[in-house]
Design a protein around this motif. Structure first.
Motif, PDB file in Angstrom:
ATOM      1  N   LEU A   8      17.038   4.260  -6.298  1.00  0.00           N
ATOM      2  CA  LEU A   8      16.820   3.130  -5.391  1.00  0.00           C
ATOM      3  C   LEU A   8      16.765   3.578  -3.936  1.00  0.00           C
ATOM      4  O   LEU A   8      15.959   3.062  -3.152  1.00  0.00           O
ATOM      5  N   MET A   9      17.595   4.549  -3.574  1.00  0.00           N
ATOM      6  CA  MET A   9      17.560   5.054  -2.197  1.00  0.00           C
ATOM      7  C   MET A   9      16.249   5.794  -1.923  1.00  0.00           C
ATOM      8  O   MET A   9      15.674   5.649  -0.839  1.00  0.00           O
ATOM      9  N   ILE A  10      15.761   6.542  -2.897  1.00  0.00           N
ATOM     10  CA  ILE A  10      14.485   7.235  -2.728  1.00  0.00           C
ATOM     11  C   ILE A  10      13.353   6.219  -2.610  1.00  0.00           C
ATOM     12  O   ILE A  10      12.459   6.370  -1.764  1.00  0.00           O
ATOM     13  N   CYS A  11      13.393   5.172  -3.446  1.00  0.00           N
ATOM     14  CA  CYS A  11      12.355   4.139  -3.371  1.00  0.00           C
ATOM     15  C   CYS A  11      12.390   3.403  -2.035  1.00  0.00           C
ATOM     16  O   CYS A  11      11.359   2.931  -1.555  1.00  0.00           O
ATOM     17  N   ILE A  17       9.192   7.613   4.974  1.00  0.00           N
ATOM     18  CA  ILE A  17       8.719   8.999   5.028  1.00  0.00           C
ATOM     19  C   ILE A  17       7.193   9.031   5.053  1.00  0.00           C
ATOM     20  O   ILE A  17       6.585   9.784   5.815  1.00  0.00           O
ATOM     21  N   ALA A  18       6.567   8.190   4.231  1.00  0.00           N
ATOM     22  CA  ALA A  18       5.106   8.135   4.204  1.00  0.00           C
ATOM     23  C   ALA A  18       4.549   7.661   5.533  1.00  0.00           C
ATOM     24  O   ALA A  18       3.513   8.147   5.992  1.00  0.00           O
ATOM     25  N   LEU A  19       5.228   6.720   6.174  1.00  0.00           N
ATOM     26  CA  LEU A  19       4.787   6.226   7.478  1.00  0.00           C
ATOM     27  C   LEU A  19       4.881   7.322   8.530  1.00  0.00           C
ATOM     28  O   LEU A  19       3.982   7.465   9.364  1.00  0.00           O
ATOM     29  N   GLN A  20       5.936   8.103   8.480  1.00  0.00           N
ATOM     30  CA  GLN A  20       6.122   9.164   9.469  1.00  0.00           C
ATOM     31  C   GLN A  20       5.127  10.311   9.278  1.00  0.00           C
ATOM     32  O   GLN A  20       4.864  11.047  10.226  1.00  0.00           O
ATOM     33  N   THR A  21       4.592  10.463   8.090  1.00  0.00           N
ATOM     34  CA  THR A  21       3.597  11.516   7.876  1.00  0.00           C
ATOM     35  C   THR A  21       2.219  11.109   8.364  1.00  0.00           C
ATOM     36  O   THR A  21       1.318  11.938   8.402  1.00  0.00           O
ATOM     37  N   GLY A  22       2.059   9.835   8.708  1.00  0.00           N
ATOM     38  CA  GLY A  22       0.800   9.381   9.281  1.00  0.00           C
ATOM     39  C   GLY A  22      -0.184   8.818   8.276  1.00  0.00           C
ATOM     40  O   GLY A  22      -1.380   8.752   8.572  1.00  0.00           O
ATOM     41  N   ALA A  29       0.705  -0.046   2.084  1.00  0.00           N
ATOM     42  CA  ALA A  29       0.855  -1.365   1.466  1.00  0.00           C
ATOM     43  C   ALA A  29       0.915  -1.236  -0.058  1.00  0.00           C
ATOM     44  O   ALA A  29       1.778  -1.832  -0.711  1.00  0.00           O
ATOM     45  N   TRP A  30       0.020  -0.447  -0.641  1.00  0.00           N
ATOM     46  CA  TRP A  30       0.025  -0.279  -2.094  1.00  0.00           C
ATOM     47  C   TRP A  30       1.236   0.500  -2.574  1.00  0.00           C
ATOM     48  O   TRP A  30       1.759   0.243  -3.663  1.00  0.00           O
ATOM     49  N   LEU A  31       1.714   1.435  -1.766  1.00  0.00           N
ATOM     50  CA  LEU A  31       2.935   2.164  -2.110  1.00  0.00           C
ATOM     51  C   LEU A  31       4.129   1.213  -2.165  1.00  0.00           C
ATOM     52  O   LEU A  31       4.931   1.256  -3.096  1.00  0.00           O
ATOM     53  N   VAL A  32       4.228   0.353  -1.170  1.00  0.00           N
ATOM     54  CA  VAL A  32       5.325  -0.618  -1.147  1.00  0.00           C
ATOM     55  C   VAL A  32       5.220  -1.580  -2.325  1.00  0.00           C
ATOM     56  O   VAL A  32       6.228  -1.907  -2.958  1.00  0.00           O
ATOM     57  N   ILE A  72       0.687 -11.423  -3.495  1.00  0.00           N
ATOM     58  CA  ILE A  72       0.636 -10.852  -2.146  1.00  0.00           C
ATOM     59  C   ILE A  72      -0.543  -9.879  -2.008  1.00  0.00           C
ATOM     60  O   ILE A  72      -1.237  -9.869  -0.992  1.00  0.00           O
ATOM     61  N   ALA A  73      -0.786  -9.069  -3.039  1.00  0.00           N
ATOM     62  CA  ALA A  73      -1.926  -8.147  -2.996  1.00  0.00           C
ATOM     63  C   ALA A  73      -3.248  -8.917  -2.951  1.00  0.00           C
ATOM     64  O   ALA A  73      -4.197  -8.494  -2.283  1.00  0.00           O
ATOM     65  N   GLY A  74      -3.305 -10.054  -3.640  1.00  0.00           N
ATOM     66  CA  GLY A  74      -4.497 -10.878  -3.575  1.00  0.00           C
ATOM     67  C   GLY A  74      -4.751 -11.410  -2.175  1.00  0.00           C
ATOM     68  O   GLY A  74      -5.875 -11.375  -1.687  1.00  0.00           O
ATOM     69  N   PHE A  75      -3.692 -11.890  -1.516  1.00  0.00           N
ATOM     70  CA  PHE A  75      -3.824 -12.343  -0.133  1.00  0.00           C
ATOM     71  C   PHE A  75      -4.175 -11.176   0.783  1.00  0.00           C
ATOM     72  O   PHE A  75      -4.973 -11.319   1.712  1.00  0.00           O
ATOM     73  N   HIS A  76      -3.590 -10.009   0.518  1.00  0.00           N
ATOM     74  CA  HIS A  76      -3.859  -8.834   1.346  1.00  0.00           C
ATOM     75  C   HIS A  76      -5.321  -8.397   1.196  1.00  0.00           C
ATOM     76  O   HIS A  76      -5.971  -8.047   2.186  1.00  0.00           O
ATOM     77  N   ALA A  77      -5.816  -8.418  -0.026  1.00  0.00           N
ATOM     78  CA  ALA A  77      -7.197  -7.997  -0.262  1.00  0.00           C
ATOM     79  C   ALA A  77      -8.192  -9.026   0.294  1.00  0.00           C
ATOM     80  O   ALA A  77      -9.284  -8.646   0.710  1.00  0.00           O
ATOM     81  N   ALA A  78      -7.810 -10.306   0.306  1.00  0.00           N
ATOM     82  CA  ALA A  78      -8.707 -11.336   0.783  1.00  0.00           C
ATOM     83  C   ALA A  78      -8.836 -11.334   2.315  1.00  0.00           C
ATOM     84  O   ALA A  78      -9.831 -11.793   2.859  1.00  0.00           O
TER      85      ALA A  78
END
Length: 79
Positions: A8-11, A17-22, A29-32, A72-78
């Motif tokens: 859970l801590m890694i998740c 970490i992904a955000l800091q790598t750029g 969004a898909w990772l989250v 949420i992904a549907g709203f994000h994709a729309a």
């Protein structure tokens, strides 16, 4: 139990970490979205102790996360 806490801590830390790598916001969004489903399954199985529950109850307890992510992904994709 310790492995669940670590997972859970890694998740939780992985998007930071992904955000800091750029990485781009679309990938983040898909990772989250994917990590929400993983964390929900871990929480339901281990902290709600549904591992040995009947399959229907377990499915009902875990089904909310993919449904919410899909909406949420549907709203994000729309947008």
């Amino acid at each position: 139990m310790l492995t669940i806490y670590l997972a859970l801590m890694i998740c939780t830390a992985l998007p930071v970490i992904a955000l800091q790598t750029g990485l781009g916001p679309e990938f983040l969004a898909w990772l989250v979205f994917a990590l929400i489903v993983v964390k929900a399954m871990l929480l339901v199985d281990h902290f709600m102790e549904m591992r040995k529950a009947p399959r229907g109850w377990r499915l009902a307890a875990q089904a909310w996360a993919p449904v919410v992510v899909a909406v949420i992904a549907g709203f994000h994709a729309a947008s």
